[in-house]
Design a protein around this motif. Structure first.
Motif, PDB file in Angstrom:
ATOM      1  N   SER A 181     -25.668  90.339  19.559  1.00 58.11           N
ATOM      2  CA  SER A 181     -25.009  91.551  19.066  1.00 58.11           C
ATOM      3  C   SER A 181     -23.577  91.239  18.623  1.00 58.11           C
ATOM      4  N   ARG A 229     -32.694  90.980  16.557  1.00 57.73           N
ATOM      5  CA  ARG A 229     -33.765  90.541  17.458  1.00 57.73           C
ATOM      6  C   ARG A 229     -34.920  89.982  16.647  1.00 57.73           C
ATOM      7  N   ILE A 247     -23.324 100.920  27.549  1.00 53.73           N
ATOM      8  CA  ILE A 247     -21.911 101.229  27.290  1.00 53.73           C
ATOM      9  C   ILE A 247     -21.668 102.635  27.823  1.00 53.73           C
ATOM     10  N   SER A 304     -21.897  97.971  15.944  1.00 54.07           N
ATOM     11  CA  SER A 304     -22.505  96.701  16.368  1.00 54.07           C
ATOM     12  C   SER A 304     -23.744  96.422  15.529  1.00 54.07           C
ATOM     13  N   HIS A 344     -30.020  99.831  29.675  1.00 52.60           N
ATOM     14  CA  HIS A 344     -31.430  99.530  29.379  1.00 52.60           C
ATOM     15  C   HIS A 344     -31.632  98.027  29.295  1.00 52.60           C
ATOM     16  N   HIS A 388     -28.161  96.386  30.177  1.00 52.74           N
ATOM     17  CA  HIS A 388     -26.846  96.447  29.542  1.00 52.74           C
ATOM     18  C   HIS A 388     -26.653  97.851  28.986  1.00 52.74           C
ATOM     19  N   TYR A 404     -20.472 103.707  17.389  1.00 54.37           N
ATOM     20  CA  TYR A 404     -19.989 104.492  18.523  1.00 54.37           C
ATOM     21  C   TYR A 404     -18.589 105.001  18.221  1.00 54.37           C
TER      22      TYR A 404
HETATM   23  C1  AKG Z   1     -29.281  98.406  21.467  1.00 56.53           C
HETATM   24  O1  AKG Z   1     -29.267  98.876  20.329  1.00 56.53           O
HETATM   25  O2  AKG Z   1     -30.326  98.379  22.161  1.00 56.53           O
HETATM   26  C2  AKG Z   1     -28.062  97.844  22.070  1.00 56.53           C
HETATM   27  O3  AKG Z   1     -28.124  97.449  23.205  1.00 56.53           O
HETATM   28  C3  AKG Z   1     -26.792  97.803  21.283  1.00 56.53           C
HETATM   29  C4  AKG Z   1     -25.763  96.937  21.907  1.00 56.53           C
HETATM   30  C5  AKG Z   1     -24.406  96.976  21.226  1.00 56.53           C
HETATM   31  O4  AKG Z   1     -23.956  98.017  20.780  1.00 56.53           O
HETATM   32  O5  AKG Z   1     -23.779  95.910  21.203  1.00 56.53           O
END
Ligand code: AKG
Length: 347
Positions: free
Chosen positions: A228, A312, A271, A308, A215, A269, A206
């Motif tokens: 994360s 998963r 951003i 990030s 989401h 969650h 980002y």
């Molecule tokens: C996703 O890739 O679905 C995230 O939620 C990324 C979360 C993050 O950037 O920490």
């Protein structure tokens, strides 16, 4: 009227100029949003803090200099503004105060099942992990790199598909997860942050001004634990319960966000795309990985590039969580299942 308000609220206004102002009629309690107030105030100079006590019809601002506070006072006292979102006109009343009152700050609790582990890796490990990602490579390389509307992403292990919010479970990507992640994942297993070894990694990058829509990771796609790692810069992530309750959480650089249970299955969650985060001023010196709230002592933190690593474990059997209303594995039994990603993610 503003004098009565100030007297009732115990706010002591003074006649000489200082860096701090109280702004009556510009509070969370009368419908002023933090974003609108920031936009109004930033015209007159750099702010140190913006404090918006909950449910109150006033806010406090502290400018970097008394000169800037004077400019704001002269320009805004008695000025009529339209509240965004409800088109109501209000008149701002302003006074100088000796210092910003922080008595109303109340902590908010974290969403259940959520944890932020600070300093999970060293700056040296952070540097090596960041360097391991080759963003220059072709978009159609084996590890599925994509430029989305709001950020760059790269997938390892399995590609996450933003069209159906799932992974092709029978189509693993060649190469699996990067070698460099293995010691880190071993540590997470050993320290009990996760129970299952992840097999899918999404790397998001980002730039300031970019974000990710709110989401919930698709239940049928991944197991319970989602972790994360924040690299390169801190950021504020917003969590939202279906009842509308939101909690903003500071994710410091080199920290690990662990989402399990309710925070993973029920809350969204995301951003918010913006260039500054509003954080608690006390976090500037000491960036604790806990919470920012909508209350006093707020300040602005300029965003930097954040990368990030979200790990998963791909789910192999239907999800049987205790949140059927938001579980795609259990749909049919219940109705409203939230989309995990809005369909307009792709360019
Ligand atoms: C996703 O890739 O679905 C995230 O939620 C990324 C979360 C993050 O950037 O920490």
């Amino acid at each position: 009227a503003q004098h009565t308000l100030m007297r009732h609220e115990g706010i002591k206004c003074i006649s000489h100029a200082t860096q701090s102002l109280v702004i009556a009629n510009a509070g969370l309690g009368n419908g002023m949003s933090r974003q609108q107030l920031l936009r109004i105030l930033e015209e007159y100079g750099a702010m140190e803090t913006l404090s918006m006590p909950p449910n109150k019809p006033y806010s406090f601002v502290k400018y970097k200099t008394t000169e800037e506070a004077k400019k704001a006072f002269n320009a805004l006292n008695g000025k009529e503004v339209t509240l965004e979102g409800c088109s109501q006109n209000i008149v701002l009343y302003i006074n100088f105060v000796e210092k910003v009152s922080l008595q109303n700050a109340v902590p908010t609790s974290l969403p259940p099942g959520l944890m932020v582990v600070e300093k999970i890796i060293s700056p040296e490990e952070e540097r090596r992990m960041l360097e391991s990602i080759d963003w220059k490579g072709d978009e159609d390389t084996q590890n599925a790199q994509k430029t989305l509307k709001h950020r760059r992403v790269k997938h390892f292990g399995y590609e996450f598909r933003y069209d159906n919010n799932n992974v092709d479970k029978d189509k693993p990507l060649p190469g699996g997860l990067p070698e460099i992640c293995k010691p880190f994942l071993e540590k997470c297993l050993k320290q009990g942050y996760i129970k299952h070894k992840p097999d899918q990694l999404t790397v998001n990058q980002y730039e300031p001004g970019q974000g990710i829509p709110p989401h919930t990771d698709t239940h049928s796609a991944f197991e319970d634990e989602i972790i994360s790692l924040s690299l390169g810069a801190e950021i504020v992530m917003d969590f939202k319960h279906p009842d509308g309750h939101t909690v903003a959480i500071m994710l410091p650089r080199c920290s690990l966000l662990v989402m399990t249970g309710e925070s993973r299955y029920l809350w969204t969650h995301g951003i918010t795309p913006r260039k500054y985060d509003v954080i608690q001023a006390s976090e500037l010196g000491h960036k604790v990985g806990t919470i920012t709230t909508d209350v006093g002592d707020l300040t602005l933190n300029r965003r930097e590039t954040r990368t990030s690593f979200t790990f998963r474990k791909v789910r192999r059997s239907p999800c049987n969580c205790i949140y059927p209303s938001v579980c795609d594995s259990q749909k049919g039994q219940q109705t409203a299942v939230q989309p995990s990603f809005p369909q307009n993610e792709m360019e």
